[in-house]
Design a protein around this motif. Sequence first.
Motif, short mmCIF file in Angstrom:
data_model
loop_
_atom_site.label_atom_id
_atom_site.label_comp_id
_atom_site.label_asym_id
_atom_site.label_seq_id
_atom_site.Cartn_x
_atom_site.Cartn_y
_atom_site.Cartn_z
N ILE A 17 -42.73 11.71 127.18
CA ILE A 17 -43.35 10.79 126.22
C ILE A 17 -44.41 9.94 126.91
N GLY A 41 -47.90 13.88 118.23
CA GLY A 41 -46.53 14.19 117.85
C GLY A 41 -46.30 15.68 117.69
N TYR A 96 -35.23 4.35 118.41
CA TYR A 96 -36.40 5.02 118.95
C TYR A 96 -36.55 4.66 120.43
N ALA A 154 -42.50 12.37 117.14
CA ALA A 154 -42.99 11.12 117.71
C ALA A 154 -43.96 10.45 116.75
N THR A 211 -40.25 7.57 119.71
CA THR A 211 -39.62 8.88 119.60
C THR A 211 -38.17 8.71 119.21
#
Length: 616
Positions: free
Chosen positions: A67, A220, A270, A227, A288
């Motif tokens: 991420i 994403g 998240y 995401a 995420t």
Amino acid sequence: MRTPFARAVQTLRLHLAGLGRLLRLHTLRGQMLAGFLSIMIVILTIVGFVIFDSAANLLKQNAETLIRHAAVQGNGRLEAMMKQIDSLSLQAATNTYVQNLLGEVEDGFKPTFLDRQGLQPVADQVMLYGSGIRSVEIYTSQGDRLFPLGGDELYDVVGSEFIVKAHEQRGGMYWIGLSQAGEDEVLAIRQIHLIQRSFAPAGYLLVRIDRQVFRLDSLGEDMGVGAVSLLFDRDGQLIAATADDALSGADYASLLASEDKTVEINDRHYVLVKQHSDIAGWTLLILTPVEAITKGIFILRAAIIVSAAIGSVLFIIFSVLLSTAITRPVLRLIKSMRSVRFGELKPAEHISSTAEIGELVHTYNQMVGNMKELIRLVYEKEIMQNRAELKALQAQIHPHFLYNTLEALYWSLLEKNEDELADYVVALSELFRYTITGHNREEWVTLAEELEQIRRYLLIMGMRFGDRLSWRIDSEMDDNRLLLPKLIIQPLVENAIQHGIENKIGAGFVSVTVKRSQEPGYFHVIVEDDGAGMNEEKLRKIRSKLAMGADKAMESSGYGITNVQQRLRLHARSETANISVLAIESREGEGTTVTLTIPIRTEVVEHEPAYHLDRG
């Protein structure tokens, strides 16, 4: 008739009875099996928990890393687009026509309709090559719109505080954020400076960019874990977002201020990753879902349990087979190997057993043969090495032989009334003795001993150069108490003669001066010559190599002074950590000056005479 359950119980009893016979603890096989099973259960339990916990943490860490990389990638895309717009707007601001027109406006000229329309190609070029640029507007320093025609003045479009920020950027692009009019666009402004007028401010260039350009929808999709990306400006206003519905009602201010790695929004957890843009001062958030990251942990747990069960069964089976194969022949093999304890290398007798034990016996016999061969080779190698060392020692000249030879030469010259040559021989002998003798070449000596060594060296060089060389040694310090590394000054004197006096036409002068430093706890050794010197380029290269400590590069250039610098730093690392231990100054045709800065280190002696030597 027995039921299936009864048959299963009976089968289990038979297996347990068989296992009980195998686990008779008074036998080696029983002890091995019991120990193996106990250790296996403990290890599998511990390893299962450790692997599960480590794998879960690793999975989370890898997901966070992924991420974060995605955030860096997304921020890089935004910054690349911003740099492109910044570059295009800079080209427009420095355009010759724009510069001339704004200069005339500053001089009081009122541009005509055609003059203002002449800015259209400049704006078209920025809009053509810039991503999502809606319009380019040019204003005078007073805020009057110069292009396009009509519309509000600059102070009506952006607040005065943003104009001040643009002025503080000194011609750089300032990213304002969302338009005050609430339109779906982002504003960026830069001040225009007149290049031909000492960069005097003359106006402003405003760029309107479509807000949708800043959406990172592909981010994403690339990650494939749902995401959500949010882009905020300096004031915390949302510039662009993906999947707005998923975060409806979220407190964006708390998200920006949060330092937690995990946040809760709408009863859903998240993983939060932030990325700050240095170009615009904006902040990119990537959220995420945690369940998307940890969904593989449950599969991992099941895999560990199944693997542990299968491994347990296989471990028991192979333990029984292995214990049976090892315990029977191993004792006989040990008996064959006991002779090694008493220094005898005898091969073991062949033992008919499993292939592994047979291979072990064969390997042991090979090892015995190889060891005997190695012993023979080592013995022969030592004999050859001893002979080579003896020949090497015979080829060496003992220093005392050299000293005795020079001593005999000295007395022979005295008998022939060659007093000057005799003095040179004595100086050469003492110079060799000082250089060669001692347990350690890096030992510390007194300043008086080091200066005496320099005097001998200059005396011998005087025989070579004759009247071309004159020198002086002057010290205001306590020479018999001050300590410094051995042979630390002589390389500098050699450089002064070889690279200074030898390259000079006519007579030359070399001086060695020792004086107290203005820095407490230090003294200076200054070696100066009036030789050929160096030009600025060569001096700059030498200083650069000194700063880098490039020993090999320096010595290949004929200057061994880096070794002096490194020795001083190694001998007094703590004292000279923040001190420049070696400084060099030179001018072409005027000579060179090298200054050593050495920490004061003393010892007590009975007499403390001053030291003054000169020649010429």
